[in-house]
Write a protein that holds these residues in place. Structure first.
Motif, short mmCIF file in Angstrom:
data_model
loop_
_atom_site.label_atom_id
_atom_site.label_comp_id
_atom_site.label_asym_id
_atom_site.label_seq_id
_atom_site.Cartn_x
_atom_site.Cartn_y
_atom_site.Cartn_z
N THR A 264 21.19 32.54 8.56
CA THR A 264 20.73 33.74 9.26
C THR A 264 21.87 34.40 10.03
O THR A 264 22.01 35.63 10.02
CB THR A 264 19.58 33.37 10.23
OG1 THR A 264 18.50 32.82 9.47
CG2 THR A 264 19.09 34.60 10.97
N ARG B 136 24.17 36.07 7.48
CA ARG B 136 23.52 37.19 6.81
C ARG B 136 23.32 38.38 7.74
O ARG B 136 23.53 39.53 7.33
CB ARG B 136 22.16 36.73 6.25
CG ARG B 136 21.40 37.81 5.51
CD ARG B 136 19.99 37.34 5.16
NE ARG B 136 19.99 36.34 4.09
CZ ARG B 136 18.92 35.65 3.72
NH1 ARG B 136 17.77 35.82 4.37
NH2 ARG B 136 18.99 34.79 2.74
N GLU B 137 22.93 38.13 8.97
CA GLU B 137 22.51 39.23 9.85
C GLU B 137 23.60 39.70 10.80
O GLU B 137 23.58 40.86 11.23
CB GLU B 137 21.27 38.80 10.64
CG GLU B 137 20.07 38.52 9.76
CD GLU B 137 18.81 38.23 10.56
OE1 GLU B 137 18.89 38.18 11.81
OE2 GLU B 137 17.74 38.04 9.94
N PRO C 137 14.16 35.27 7.53
CA PRO C 137 15.23 34.73 8.38
C PRO C 137 14.98 33.30 8.85
O PRO C 137 15.93 32.60 9.18
CB PRO C 137 15.29 35.71 9.54
CG PRO C 137 13.99 36.42 9.54
CD PRO C 137 13.55 36.48 8.12
#
Length: 346
Positions: A226, A229-230, A259
């Motif tokens: 997460t 990715r974020e 997520p």
């Protein structure tokens, strides 16, 4: 139908490999008569440890003909002892890379871009597969080699500084490529991806140039995925890959995970199938519960059934109403075959 044909092929004296024809004499069942469903694969013993010493020529089915088929030879990472070897035949390589291309197309990974693979080449399959994928998808393959056995040896012997210096040596090579070349896809291991995320220059180069990051070869937590990715690489696709040389292939992360949901992997069924079992009893665990992963490969070029892997996972229903199991939240077992499991950088 696939199982019946495969059993006939691998255990007929005219077409079977020397390895399986000799091994059949020790079985207390007749594969050509008794193996008709996927559950029947559990009748086989796990033979992968025998692949540490068997002649590779003895693994090639006789049905390929009198003219020798030129296989490649790939080895396991040596995580649990002396490496195991498989004969990797051209039709297996073609089938696997074609399936990989379809899976990447379905996930929106662009064609016509260059690849950078940061991982082991020979005797491992990691590098050769990614090189073929780059060519097949219209790109140029760049590579940075990695010796995972050396890193694992350093970790096992408490030489953390040597392992750190080796990782820095690898990342210096990555830096030189990303500074000067166009790269659209990077395929590497979670520890190295995390190391690049923690390096300001490398993180910036990846963010500006790379549209797809594929990770595999080691586990990645939900929190780390997460974060990457974020926050670190929000503009890139982050796709997990889970596989094993000892099962002749692998699988990409199922698209659409939230997520807080673990990465889920569906195998290229029916050639590769998975079960998640209680290691103490061999019984399949209920959906949503954790067990040890059992992989099976059944095809013309390879038969490796009932292989207990060094990973645990949550059992998940397969996508699209298929058979077998999907797996999620992959984690290594602490020990396997009496050997401590060290992931290292791969």
């Amino acid at each position: 139908d696939l199982l019946a044909a495969a059993m006939e092929w691998h255990f007929s004296p005219e077409t079977g490999s020397r390895f399986w024809l000799e091994r059949a004499r020790t079985l207390d069942f007749d594969p050509r008569r008794d193996v008709r469903t996927e559950a029947d694969l559990a009748l086989f013993p796990n033979v992968v440890d025998e692949l540490r010493d068997v002649r590779v020529e003895d693994l090639v089915p006789r049905g390929y003909g009198d003219v020798p088929v030129p296989p490649d030879v790939y080895e396991s990472g040596g995580t649990t002892g002396a490496p195991k070897r498989v004969a990797w035949l051209p039709d297996l390589h073609e089938r696997l890379t074609a399936w990989h291309c379809e899976a990447l197309d379905a996930r929106g990974v662009p064609r016509g871009v260059n690849w950078l693979t940061i991982g082991p080449s020979g005797p491992h399959v990691f590098g050769p597969i990614s090189r073929t994928m780059a060519h097949r998808r219209g790109g140029i393959p760049f590579t940075v080699d990695l010796d995972p056995r050396w890193v694992k040896k350093c970790v096992a012997e408490g030489r953390a500084e040597d392992a750190k210096r080796y990782a820095e040596h690898v990342l210096d090579q990555v830096r030189a490529i990303l500074r000067s070349q166009d790269v659209g896809v990077v395929f590497t291991t979670p520890p190295l991806l995390e190391a690049m995320a923690g390096d300001d220059e490398l993180a910036g180069l990846l963010d500006r140039k790379v549209s797809t990051l594929i990770w595999g070869g080691a586990s990645m937590s939900v929190d780390t995925r997460t974060l990457l990715r974020e926050e670190v690489f929000p503009g890139a696709r982050l796709i997990g890959f889970y596989g094993s040389t000892m099962v002749g292939g692998g699988m990409y992360e199922r698209a659409g995970s939230g997520p807080h949901e673990p990465s889920t992997f569906d195998p290229p069924y029916p050639f590769i199938s998975l079960r998640v079992v209680d290691p103490a009893t061999g019984a399949t665990v209920p959906y949503g519960e954790r067990g040890q992963v059992v992989m099976s490969h059944v095809s013309r070029s390879m038969l490796l059934p009932n292989n207990l892997e060094r990973d645990t996972a949550l059992r998940v229903r397969p996508a699209g109403g298929g058979a077998g199991d999907a797996v999620a939240d992959i984690r290594p077992v602490p020990t396997f075959g009496g050997t401590t499991v060290i992931e290292g950088v791969y």
